[in-house]
Scaffold this motif. Structure first.
Motif, PDB file in Angstrom:
ATOM      1  N   TYR A 231      -8.439 -24.939 -24.240  1.00  0.00           N
ATOM      2  CA  TYR A 231      -8.590 -25.938 -23.185  1.00  0.00           C
ATOM      3  C   TYR A 231      -7.794 -25.600 -21.927  1.00  0.00           C
ATOM      4  CZ  TYR A 231      -9.157 -30.560 -21.080  1.00  0.00           C
ATOM      5  OH  TYR A 231      -9.489 -31.594 -20.239  1.00  0.00           O
ATOM      6  N   ASN A 232      -6.649 -24.901 -22.096  1.00  0.00           N
ATOM      7  CA  ASN A 232      -5.761 -24.710 -20.961  1.00  0.00           C
ATOM      8  C   ASN A 232      -5.343 -23.247 -20.738  1.00  0.00           C
ATOM      9  OD1 ASN A 232      -4.196 -25.873 -18.794  1.00  0.00           O
ATOM     10  ND2 ASN A 232      -2.367 -25.453 -20.017  1.00  0.00           N
ATOM     11  N   ASP A 233      -4.789 -22.615 -21.766  1.00  0.00           N
ATOM     12  CA  ASP A 233      -4.183 -21.301 -21.566  1.00  0.00           C
ATOM     13  C   ASP A 233      -5.195 -20.224 -21.188  1.00  0.00           C
ATOM     14  OD1 ASP A 233      -1.534 -22.174 -22.200  1.00  0.00           O
ATOM     15  OD2 ASP A 233      -2.056 -22.132 -24.324  1.00  0.00           O
ATOM     16  N   GLN A 234      -6.338 -20.182 -21.889  1.00  0.00           N
ATOM     17  CA  GLN A 234      -7.312 -19.131 -21.585  1.00  0.00           C
ATOM     18  C   GLN A 234      -7.976 -19.327 -20.225  1.00  0.00           C
ATOM     19  OE1 GLN A 234      -9.274 -17.352 -24.765  1.00  0.00           O
ATOM     20  NE2 GLN A 234     -10.936 -16.491 -23.568  1.00  0.00           N
ATOM     21  N   PRO A 235      -8.388 -20.532 -19.852  1.00  0.00           N
ATOM     22  CA  PRO A 235      -8.919 -20.696 -18.486  1.00  0.00           C
ATOM     23  C   PRO A 235      -7.901 -20.293 -17.417  1.00  0.00           C
ATOM     24  CG  PRO A 235      -9.486 -22.597 -19.832  1.00  0.00           C
ATOM     25  CD  PRO A 235      -8.546 -21.780 -20.645  1.00  0.00           C
ATOM     26  N   ASN A 236      -6.622 -20.624 -17.649  1.00  0.00           N
ATOM     27  CA  ASN A 236      -5.593 -20.216 -16.697  1.00  0.00           C
ATOM     28  C   ASN A 236      -5.486 -18.696 -16.634  1.00  0.00           C
ATOM     29  OD1 ASN A 236      -5.015 -22.912 -16.215  1.00  0.00           O
ATOM     30  ND2 ASN A 236      -3.266 -22.964 -17.616  1.00  0.00           N
ATOM     31  N   ALA A 237      -5.513 -18.056 -17.804  1.00  0.00           N
ATOM     32  CA  ALA A 237      -5.399 -16.598 -17.864  1.00  0.00           C
ATOM     33  C   ALA A 237      -6.550 -15.921 -17.127  1.00  0.00           C
ATOM     34  CB  ALA A 237      -5.349 -16.142 -19.320  1.00  0.00           C
ATOM     35  N   GLU A 238      -7.749 -16.452 -17.285  1.00  0.00           N
ATOM     36  CA  GLU A 238      -8.910 -15.863 -16.620  1.00  0.00           C
ATOM     37  C   GLU A 238      -8.787 -15.976 -15.103  1.00  0.00           C
ATOM     38  OE1 GLU A 238     -12.069 -17.981 -18.496  1.00  0.00           O
ATOM     39  OE2 GLU A 238     -12.019 -16.757 -20.334  1.00  0.00           O
ATOM     40  N   LEU A 239      -8.241 -17.089 -14.626  1.00  0.00           N
ATOM     41  CA  LEU A 239      -8.002 -17.252 -13.193  1.00  0.00           C
ATOM     42  C   LEU A 239      -6.954 -16.254 -12.709  1.00  0.00           C
ATOM     43  CD1 LEU A 239      -8.228 -18.785 -10.480  1.00  0.00           C
ATOM     44  CD2 LEU A 239      -6.495 -20.376 -11.366  1.00  0.00           C
ATOM     45  N   ILE A 240      -5.891 -16.106 -13.467  1.00  0.00           N
ATOM     46  CA  ILE A 240      -4.804 -15.206 -13.087  1.00  0.00           C
ATOM     47  C   ILE A 240      -5.286 -13.759 -13.008  1.00  0.00           C
ATOM     48  CG2 ILE A 240      -2.568 -14.256 -13.842  1.00  0.00           C
ATOM     49  CD1 ILE A 240      -2.196 -17.109 -15.216  1.00  0.00           C
ATOM     50  N   MET A 241      -6.135 -13.357 -13.960  1.00  0.00           N
ATOM     51  CA  MET A 241      -6.620 -11.975 -13.979  1.00  0.00           C
ATOM     52  C   MET A 241      -7.397 -11.630 -12.711  1.00  0.00           C
ATOM     53  SD  MET A 241      -5.443 -10.459 -16.645  1.00  0.00           S
ATOM     54  CE  MET A 241      -6.465  -8.988 -16.779  1.00  0.00           C
ATOM     55  N   LYS A 242      -8.010 -12.614 -12.085  1.00  0.00           N
ATOM     56  CA  LYS A 242      -8.740 -12.365 -10.842  1.00  0.00           C
ATOM     57  C   LYS A 242      -7.813 -11.969  -9.691  1.00  0.00           C
ATOM     58  CE  LYS A 242     -12.523 -15.560 -11.955  1.00  0.00           C
ATOM     59  NZ  LYS A 242     -13.204 -16.830 -11.585  1.00  0.00           N
ATOM     60  N   SER A 243      -6.528 -12.323  -9.814  1.00  0.00           N
ATOM     61  CA  SER A 243      -5.569 -12.003  -8.741  1.00  0.00           C
ATOM     62  C   SER A 243      -4.958 -10.619  -8.901  1.00  0.00           C
ATOM     63  CB  SER A 243      -4.458 -13.060  -8.692  1.00  0.00           C
ATOM     64  OG  SER A 243      -3.607 -12.969  -9.822  1.00  0.00           O
ATOM     65  N   LYS A 244      -5.334  -9.904  -9.954  1.00  0.00           N
ATOM     66  CA  LYS A 244      -4.783  -8.561 -10.197  1.00  0.00           C
ATOM     67  C   LYS A 244      -5.047  -7.636  -9.017  1.00  0.00           C
ATOM     68  CE  LYS A 244      -6.942  -5.948 -13.184  1.00  0.00           C
ATOM     69  NZ  LYS A 244      -7.424  -5.350 -14.454  1.00  0.00           N
ATOM     70  N   LYS A 245      -6.180  -7.813  -8.364  1.00  0.00           N
ATOM     71  CA  LYS A 245      -6.561  -6.937  -7.255  1.00  0.00           C
ATOM     72  C   LYS A 245      -5.591  -7.033  -6.083  1.00  0.00           C
ATOM     73  CE  LYS A 245      -9.693 -10.270  -5.016  1.00  0.00           C
ATOM     74  NZ  LYS A 245      -9.365 -11.407  -5.895  1.00  0.00           N
ATOM     75  N   ASN A 246      -4.791  -8.074  -6.042  1.00  0.00           N
ATOM     76  CA  ASN A 246      -3.850  -8.264  -4.936  1.00  0.00           C
ATOM     77  C   ASN A 246      -2.499  -7.605  -5.185  1.00  0.00           C
ATOM     78  OD1 ASN A 246      -5.754  -9.889  -3.536  1.00  0.00           O
ATOM     79  ND2 ASN A 246      -5.171 -11.652  -4.799  1.00  0.00           N
ATOM     80  N   ALA A 247      -2.332  -6.969  -6.325  1.00  0.00           N
ATOM     81  CA  ALA A 247      -1.055  -6.335  -6.659  1.00  0.00           C
ATOM     82  C   ALA A 247      -0.963  -4.940  -6.042  1.00  0.00           C
ATOM     83  CB  ALA A 247      -0.893  -6.247  -8.172  1.00  0.00           C
ATOM     84  N   ASP A 248       0.270  -4.498  -5.791  1.00  0.00           N
ATOM     85  CA  ASP A 248       0.519  -3.114  -5.374  1.00  0.00           C
ATOM     86  C   ASP A 248       0.511  -2.193  -6.586  1.00  0.00           C
ATOM     87  OD1 ASP A 248       1.133  -3.939  -2.658  1.00  0.00           O
ATOM     88  OD2 ASP A 248       3.057  -4.633  -3.445  1.00  0.00           O
ATOM     89  N   LEU A 249       1.063  -2.693  -7.683  1.00  0.00           N
ATOM     90  CA  LEU A 249       1.222  -1.898  -8.891  1.00  0.00           C
ATOM     91  C   LEU A 249       0.720  -2.687 -10.089  1.00  0.00           C
ATOM     92  CD1 LEU A 249       2.421   0.701 -10.238  1.00  0.00           C
ATOM     93  CD2 LEU A 249       4.511  -0.627 -10.597  1.00  0.00           C
ATOM     94  N   VAL A 250      -0.202  -2.103 -10.849  1.00  0.00           N
ATOM     95  CA  VAL A 250      -0.704  -2.711 -12.077  1.00  0.00           C
ATOM     96  C   VAL A 250      -0.050  -1.997 -13.253  1.00  0.00           C
ATOM     97  CG1 VAL A 250      -2.730  -3.131 -13.512  1.00  0.00           C
ATOM     98  CG2 VAL A 250      -2.886  -3.391 -11.023  1.00  0.00           C
ATOM     99  N   ILE A 251       0.677  -2.742 -14.063  1.00  0.00           N
ATOM    100  CA  ILE A 251       1.417  -2.191 -15.193  1.00  0.00           C
ATOM    101  C   ILE A 251       0.630  -2.461 -16.462  1.00  0.00           C
ATOM    102  CG2 ILE A 251       3.585  -2.294 -16.491  1.00  0.00           C
ATOM    103  CD1 ILE A 251       4.789  -3.539 -13.831  1.00  0.00           C
ATOM    104  N   LYS A 252       0.250  -1.407 -17.162  1.00  0.00           N
ATOM    105  CA  LYS A 252      -0.509  -1.556 -18.404  1.00  0.00           C
ATOM    106  C   LYS A 252       0.445  -1.951 -19.530  1.00  0.00           C
ATOM    107  CE  LYS A 252      -4.665  -0.358 -17.003  1.00  0.00           C
ATOM    108  NZ  LYS A 252      -5.827  -1.276 -17.107  1.00  0.00           N
ATOM    109  N   SER A 253       0.220  -3.118 -20.106  1.00  0.00           N
ATOM    110  CA  SER A 253       1.071  -3.596 -21.183  1.00  0.00           C
ATOM    111  C   SER A 253       0.830  -2.766 -22.438  1.00  0.00           C
ATOM    112  CB  SER A 253       0.777  -5.073 -21.474  1.00  0.00           C
ATOM    113  OG  SER A 253       1.521  -5.521 -22.588  1.00  0.00           O
ATOM    114  N   VAL A 254       1.920  -2.424 -23.114  1.00  0.00           N
ATOM    115  CA  VAL A 254       1.832  -1.695 -24.368  1.00  0.00           C
ATOM    116  C   VAL A 254       1.894  -2.712 -25.498  1.00  0.00           C
ATOM    117  CG1 VAL A 254       2.906   0.067 -25.830  1.00  0.00           C
ATOM    118  CG2 VAL A 254       2.919   0.311 -23.339  1.00  0.00           C
ATOM    119  N   ASP A 255       1.069  -2.524 -26.510  1.00  0.00           N
ATOM    120  CA  ASP A 255       0.868  -3.547 -27.537  1.00  0.00           C
ATOM    121  C   ASP A 255       2.115  -3.891 -28.330  1.00  0.00           C
ATOM    122  OD1 ASP A 255      -0.926  -5.352 -28.660  1.00  0.00           O
ATOM    123  OD2 ASP A 255      -1.215  -4.098 -30.430  1.00  0.00           O
TER     124      ASP A 255
END
Length: 311
Positions: free
Chosen positions: A284-308
């Motif tokens: 209901y909340n966390d995943q919709p928020n996450a999907e919105l946040i992922m759209k802002s990735k393009k505005n970053a200078d550096l994208v850091i790939k998370s290690v599992d």
């Protein structure tokens, strides 16, 4: 040739857009040659239009093209922490203004590991600072001054009583963590005060009480690097866009949403929520928020790939 081999052997690999790779390699070599140590471009809005030259290069390098997002990858998060810290130290050391602040925005979805990355990088900067800058205390029993500090966005949540006063309080509490349940105006004011005055009191967040704690974090003149971590720092809507413009660097932790939500589910359960309630909150909340946040990735200078293996 030590600088070249050191750069190529760096455990954290940074991938730049093809059109910029030669320029940034030359920049890295130049900076290493000059003792700066920096591998990353700074401030997305800067244009690199000045000549760069080192003893390894026979020609000057010019560029007037805006640099796009770069990608950092490594076999483990420890290597990423180390590389980012080694990048920030010379930036702080070069400051001549006592009020100087190098402000890094760190964004990513819930469960990406923002808090861990911010605290680990800040800890490493503070450890490296006396080694790189020679500011070791004469008294070995006295800890050297911190130059890096973390400023979490959590402290800028709206208070519960503010949610209670909304048109639909039940919905407001259920969606707490969405952009409209924060106070971006206060965050922007905090960042502007920090830049203009060199220090500021900021709120923290008490998870036990469920509300912000006013003036609980003090960023003072000794702090040269401030890592602001939060979900929505790079959004393009309303006040968030103004907040994004205050950062000298913008880092984004990239992670598969499904993996991030698995981490969030474990977090919810560890705080006492029943598994079914935790799953409902994610859907209901966390995943919709996450999907919105992922759209802002393009505005970053550096994208850091998370290690599992990140906890």
């Amino acid at each position: 040739m030590e600088a070249i081999s050191s750069f190529l052997a760096s455990p954290a690999r940074i991938s730049y857009p093809n059109s910029e790779k030669m320029l940034l390699t030359n920049m890295a070599l130049h900076n290493r040659d000059q003792g700066y140590g920096s591998l990353l471009p700074v401030k997305r809005s800067y244009y690199y239009s000045v000549p760069l030259q080192s003893r390894f290069l026979t020609n000057k390098v010019f560029c007037s093209k805006k640099i796009e997002s770069s990608v950092m990858e490594a076999g483990c998060m420890e290597d990423i922490y180390d590389t980012l810290a080694e990048h920030l130290v010379p930036t702080a050391a070069a400051a001549s203004n006592s009020n100087f602040k190098h402000i890094v925005g760190l964004a990513g979805p819930p469960g990406a590991g923002k808090s861990t990355l911010a605290s680990e990088v800040a800890r490493r900067v503070n450890r490296l600072w006396p080694q790189k800058c020679g500011s070791v205390s004469i008294d070995s029993q006295v800890e050297p001054s911190e130059v890096a500090i973390v400023l979490p966005m959590d402290g800028f949540h709206l208070y519960r009583h503010q949610l209670d006063a909304m048109e639909d309080p039940k919905e407001a509490h259920a969606r707490r963590g969405a952009p409209w349940t924060f106070n971006p105006e206060l965050l922007l004011k905090c960042l502007k005060t920090l830049k203009s005055q060199g220090s500021v009191y900021a709120p923290s967040f008490d998870h036990g009480v469920g509300d912000p704690v006013e003036d609980d974090i003090f960023v003072d003149v000794r702090h040269k690097v401030v890592i602001v971590e939060g979900n929505y720092l790079f959004l393009e809507e309303g006040m968030w866009k103004e907040i994004s413009s205050e950062f000298d660097e913008k880092w984004f932790i990239d992670i598969d949403i499904e993996k991030a939500m698995q981490r969030v589910l474990k977090r919810h359960i560890s705080t006492g929520k029943r598994p079914d309630v935790a799953k409902w909150r994610i859907d209901y909340n966390d995943q919709p928020n996450a999907e919105l946040i992922m759209k802002s990735k393009k505005n970053a200078d550096l994208v850091i790939k998370s290690v599992d293996i990140l906890s």
